[in-house]
Design a protein around this motif. Structure first.
Motif, mmCIF file in Angstrom:
data_model
loop_
_atom_site.group_PDB
_atom_site.id
_atom_site.type_symbol
_atom_site.label_atom_id
_atom_site.label_comp_id
_atom_site.label_asym_id
_atom_site.label_seq_id
_atom_site.Cartn_x
_atom_site.Cartn_y
_atom_site.Cartn_z
ATOM 1 N N ASP A 104 -4.590 15.369 3.170
ATOM 2 C CA ASP A 104 -5.209 14.646 2.066
ATOM 3 C C ASP A 104 -4.491 14.933 0.754
ATOM 4 O OD1 ASP A 104 -6.906 13.913 4.064
ATOM 5 O OD2 ASP A 104 -8.483 15.330 3.524
ATOM 6 N N SER A 105 -4.049 16.175 0.589
ATOM 7 C CA SER A 105 -3.333 16.522 -0.636
ATOM 8 C C SER A 105 -1.974 15.831 -0.683
ATOM 9 C CB SER A 105 -3.134 18.035 -0.724
ATOM 10 O OG SER A 105 -4.380 18.686 -0.603
ATOM 11 N N ALA A 106 -1.366 15.622 0.490
ATOM 12 C CA ALA A 106 -0.066 14.938 0.536
ATOM 13 C C ALA A 106 -0.197 13.518 -0.010
ATOM 14 C CB ALA A 106 0.463 14.904 1.972
ATOM 15 N N VAL A 107 -1.295 12.872 0.332
ATOM 16 C CA VAL A 107 -1.510 11.509 -0.143
ATOM 17 C C VAL A 107 -1.573 11.501 -1.677
ATOM 18 C CG1 VAL A 107 -3.238 9.665 -0.222
ATOM 19 C CG2 VAL A 107 -2.622 10.721 1.969
ATOM 20 N N VAL A 108 -2.240 12.497 -2.237
ATOM 21 C CA VAL A 108 -2.352 12.584 -3.692
ATOM 22 C C VAL A 108 -0.991 12.908 -4.320
ATOM 23 C CG1 VAL A 108 -3.389 13.894 -5.586
ATOM 24 C CG2 VAL A 108 -4.768 13.224 -3.606
ATOM 25 N N LEU A 109 -0.277 13.858 -3.728
ATOM 26 C CA LEU A 109 1.031 14.228 -4.263
ATOM 27 C C LEU A 109 1.979 13.029 -4.232
ATOM 28 C CD1 LEU A 109 2.936 16.449 -5.313
ATOM 29 C CD2 LEU A 109 3.569 16.909 -2.936
ATOM 30 N N GLY A 130 1.172 9.956 -4.369
ATOM 31 C CA GLY A 130 0.728 9.053 -5.437
ATOM 32 C C GLY A 130 1.299 9.462 -6.794
ATOM 33 N N LEU A 131 1.304 10.772 -7.062
ATOM 34 C CA LEU A 131 1.818 11.246 -8.349
ATOM 35 C C LEU A 131 3.312 10.957 -8.494
ATOM 36 C CD1 LEU A 131 -0.018 14.706 -8.588
ATOM 37 C CD2 LEU A 131 -0.466 12.669 -9.976
ATOM 38 N N LYS A 162 0.831 -1.199 0.000
ATOM 39 C CA LYS A 162 0.000 0.000 0.000
ATOM 40 C C LYS A 162 0.863 1.246 0.000
ATOM 41 C CE LYS A 162 -3.608 -2.155 2.568
ATOM 42 N NZ LYS A 162 -4.360 -2.380 3.725
ATOM 43 N N GLY A 163 0.251 2.333 -0.358
ATOM 44 C CA GLY A 163 0.994 3.586 -0.383
ATOM 45 C C GLY A 163 0.991 4.326 0.947
#
Ligand code: ADP
Ligand code: ZN
Ligand code: ZN
Length: 763
Positions: free
Chosen positions: A369-374, A376-377, A242-243
């Motif tokens: 929440d944005s950190a999780v997306v970043l 992921g990128l 998992k990430g």
């Protein structure tokens, strides 16, 4: 013949829409996605913008403008950054311009008029240095010194230069800062001039960093304890599948130590690491721990840096050269926007903290929440750490979306502090209260001071008194432009609005019945400070809140003074509740748990629990057992009982049940639309229109429009509409409908004087 190359540009403005410019022939090779370019906007304004995309689709408008120039040799934003910005603007429903205004250091955003040339705002800092005019031999130098015996001031300057630069024959000449030389060499600029005229010394201008830091020799990592080692291994195992991992560890269990091991692994692979903290104040202590191991590559980023300093940090993150660039950034939420190219890990410490959410202006993002997306990128991992995780993160961990790692013992078996619940209602009734302090609290403070130990008192209100009241008729002075009670600040002897900053002198008479003698009600940090000085006159008392930490270094100074034991009792707002680690702190007092517990918000209980857990974690961290006194008028309150047992899991279960029942996050999605107008009846009219429109689309998932708790700020009346959406359904179409409804409203006659803000996940 016009070419067919176009660029879509994001301009640093809140305006909606896409801006397409033609790329002139000569720049076709130079304009790339992410390039910073200069364009004209409107009839005479010039702006720097960022190229979002390049294409050959001629826009459907006459007279497409041509972009003017490319500002940097290489793009300012890489592909991942562009994707991240798009995600922020789509998810949080704001314009691309609002995102880049938050993302770019303001010195990179140029603005000008067509009639005046635009100049770059960022200038590297340059300083005069003094160097040897030529590579003299040791013999030549000692002859010169002898010859200067009749000019002792010049001799002193040359001697100072030789000692500061460490020069001797055959070695490289190291220039010396001019001011340093003057300071050491007797402060005689005339003598220095003399040496320059004689051709012995000379001046050079050298570019210097604004971010002076002295690298230290790295220390080896600490050896993890058995349970820390187990936790680290569990994290590794999670990261294979998992990430995201949630590290739920009691205060002082060594979460930071585990982060340091994870950082080391990433850096040795050549990856970058971002370590997020909720507040600037916390960076001070952690940066020392990080610099012990990673000093050469570690940078700090927060809002108190000057704009040129921010630009310099930005540039050092962008540097591809791992020996000169920053590989590890310790920063607050805005550090998410730094130009990372190859992140391997993002750490979000104290992930439950509300400071990760930006409320105003847009983008109203949550950095966790944005950190999780970043991450992921970047194909990177995220670790969320907390002593009492947010309900949503723990829920994600239980559902299997995140991995969960628990660390239940404090490092070195330090005991958790004893928690004493002091019944303030009872103490008031029996007349045992001394000002705002219960006998229980006074007793432990007394004992601590007797042992030369230190005390922290927590009160989540600043100022002296939250409000003033007429004892005769109950009149309360309010802000003239907000629907908010004014807070009395004794130090400046004024009443201040904490929403807009408006202030006014203390009235001599009631504004309603004119009777004299207005009374102060409730208590803030300033009042606590005053009164504790009276109770413990020989104690050294200080206060740490928004009012005492405005300066860039004031926070550090206060912390330093506490660490050095120059302060016996420190009073503060939640600022002091977080992550501070003091050897000699043994008593923590929570002066009023009631106003946290009764705060009208669905998260009030969760937040109170977290806050009390956190402040308790501050006491007795090392080898001295600590005591925590919680003053409350309701000792049987379920949250208080749970804090006593440090029972996070029950707190989670109760909160989760309640939110499921009443349909609150994390079991629904929430979007809040706030509408402001200076005219109350127009506001009512327009908010009703929007409310009806939305209800026709979403039915009973729309709540409001209603006046919020604070219904007027700075002369603007406010109404809010809350949209509650099902978790399971895709959210993009709903957002689309909301945007369209708002656009319809904006087309209504007179609607242009409305201000509309959208807040996605407004909690
Ligand atoms: P947390 O981040 O969970 O609050 P810290 O990492 O700050 O915990 O650890 C608390 C204290 O214990 C710190 O002073 C830290 O230096 C010390 N400590 C934790 N783990 C170790 C270790 N493995 N070896 C030495 N000291 C440790
Ligand atoms: Zn106000
Ligand atoms: Zn009155």
């Amino acid at each position: 013949m016009m070419n067919n190359h176009f660029a879509d540009i994001i301009l640093p403005l809140a305006v909606k829409g896409k801006f397409t410019y033609r790329i002139p022939e000569g720049l076709i090779d130079k304009v790339l996605p992410g390039s910073r370019v200069l364009v004209q906007f409107g009839s005479k304004k010039l702006y720097s913008g960022i190229v979002r995309a390049i294409h050959e689709n001629s826009p459907d408008i006459p007279n497409v403008r041509t972009l003017i120039e490319v500002l940097d040799p290489a793009p300012a934003a890489n592909e991942i950054m562009l994707k991240f910005w798009s995600w922020i603007s789509e998810y949080y429903m704001c314009t691309g311009g609002e995102v880049i205004k938050a993302a770019l250091p303001s010195v990179l955003c140029l603005e000008g008029e067509t009639t005046v040339p635009v100049v770059e705002k960022y200038k590297p800092r340059k300083e005069p240095f003094i160097t040897l005019a030529s590579a003299f031999t040791d013999r030549e130098l000692s002859e010169m010194l002898d010859a200067l015996s009749r000019a002792p001031r010049q001799q002193a300057v040359l001697t100072a230069w030789l000692s500061l630069s460490g020069y001797s024959e055959g070695l490289e000449i190291r220039p010396v800062r001019k001011w340093e030389l003057l300071k050491q060499g007797g402060n005689s600029p005339g003598a220095l001039e003399g040496l320059i005229k004689k051709g012995i010394l000379s001046t050079v201008i050298i570019e210097v960093g604004r971010l002076d830091e002295v690298p230290v020799t790295p220390e080896p990592l600490r050896i993890l304890s058995g349970s820390q080692e187990k936790a680290l291994n569990a994290i590794h195992k999670i990261f294979m599948e998992k990430g995201i991992a949630l590290l739920h560890g009691v205060t002082s269990s060594g979460k930071t130590e585990i982060y340091i091991h994870l950082i080391e692994e990433q850096l040795s692979r050549g990856k970058q690491v971002l370590y997020l903290l909720p507040e600037i104040g916390l960076t001070t202590q952690i940066i020392l721990r990080l610099r012990m191991h990673f000093s050469r590559v570690t940078g700090v980023y927060h809002s108190r840096f000057s704009e040129p300093e921010k630009a310099e940090i930005w540039n050092r993150v962008a540097l591809k050269d791992p020996t000169k660039g920053y590989q590890l950034i310790l920063g607050v939420r805005s550090a998410l926007f730094l130009p990372f190219s190859d992140l391997g890990l993002i750490i979000v410490d104290e992930e439950q903290d509300s400071s990760y959410k930006q409320n105003d202006p847009a983008p109203r993002y949550n950095a966790r929440d944005s950190a999780v997306v970043l991450a992921g990128l970047h194909g990177a991992k995220t670790i969320l750490g907390s002593a009492s995780p947010s309900i949503e993160s723990y829920n994600n961990a239980l559902s299997g979306k995140y991995g969960l790692v628990e660390l239940n013992e404090r490092f070195g078996a330090v005991r958790l502090p004893d928690i004493i619940i002091a019944n303030s209602r009872e103490a008031y009734r029996k007349k045992l209260m001394v000002s705002h302090f219960t006998p229980e609290l006074l007793e432990v403070i007394d004992e601590a001071l007797g042992n030369n130990e230190q005390v922290i008192l927590f009160q989540n209100r600043r100022g002296f008194s939250p409000y003033i009241e007429c004892p005769e008729c109950g009149w309360i002075p309010k802000c003239v432009q907000c629907a908010v009670n004014l807070t009395y600040h004794k130090g400046i002897n004024r009443m201040v609005c904490h929403y807009c900053g408006y202030s006014t002198g203390m009235p001599a008479h009631c504004g309603n019945c004119h009777s004299p003698g207005l009374a102060t009600r409730g208590f803030g940090t300033e009042k606590v400070e005053d009164e504790i000085r009276i109770v413990f006159p020989s104690a050294r008392v200080a206060r740490m809140d928004h009012d005492t930490t405005r300066g860039k270094n004031s926070f550090n100074r206060l912390l330093g003074a506490f660490e050095e034991r120059q302060i016996d009792i420190m009073i503060g707002t939640q600022m002091i509740s977080k992550g501070l680690d003091f050897e000699n702190l043994t008593v923590v007092g929570v002066l009023n748990a009631d106003n946290m517990l009764n705060f009208p918000d669905f998260r009030a209980h969760e937040r109170s629990f977290q806050l009390m857990e956190q402040v308790s974690g501050r006491a007795g961290r090392r080898n001295k057992p600590g005591k925590v006194v919680i003053q409350t008028s309701d000792p049987t309150h379920k949250i208080i009982r749970l804090v006593l047992r440090h029972d996070y899991k029950t707190m989670f279960r109760m909160q989760a049940d309640e939110r499921r029942l009443f349909n609150y996050p994390p079991f629904c999605r929430m979007i809040r639309i706030s509408i402001k107008h200076k005219d109350r009846s127009l506001l009512n009219k327009f908010s009703e229109i929007l409310g009806r429109d939305l209800k026709s689309l979403f039915g009973n998932r729309i709540l409001g429009p209603e006046f919020p708790l604070i219904s007027q700020v700075q002369l603007w009346y406010i109404k809010t509409i809350l949209v509650k959406l099902e978790r399971e359904k895709p959210v993009a179409p709903a957002k689309q409908s909301i945007s369209e409804a708002i656009e319809r409203l904006e087309k209504e006659q007179g609607a242009s004087s409305l201000r509309i803000a959208i807040d996605v996940d407004p909690y």
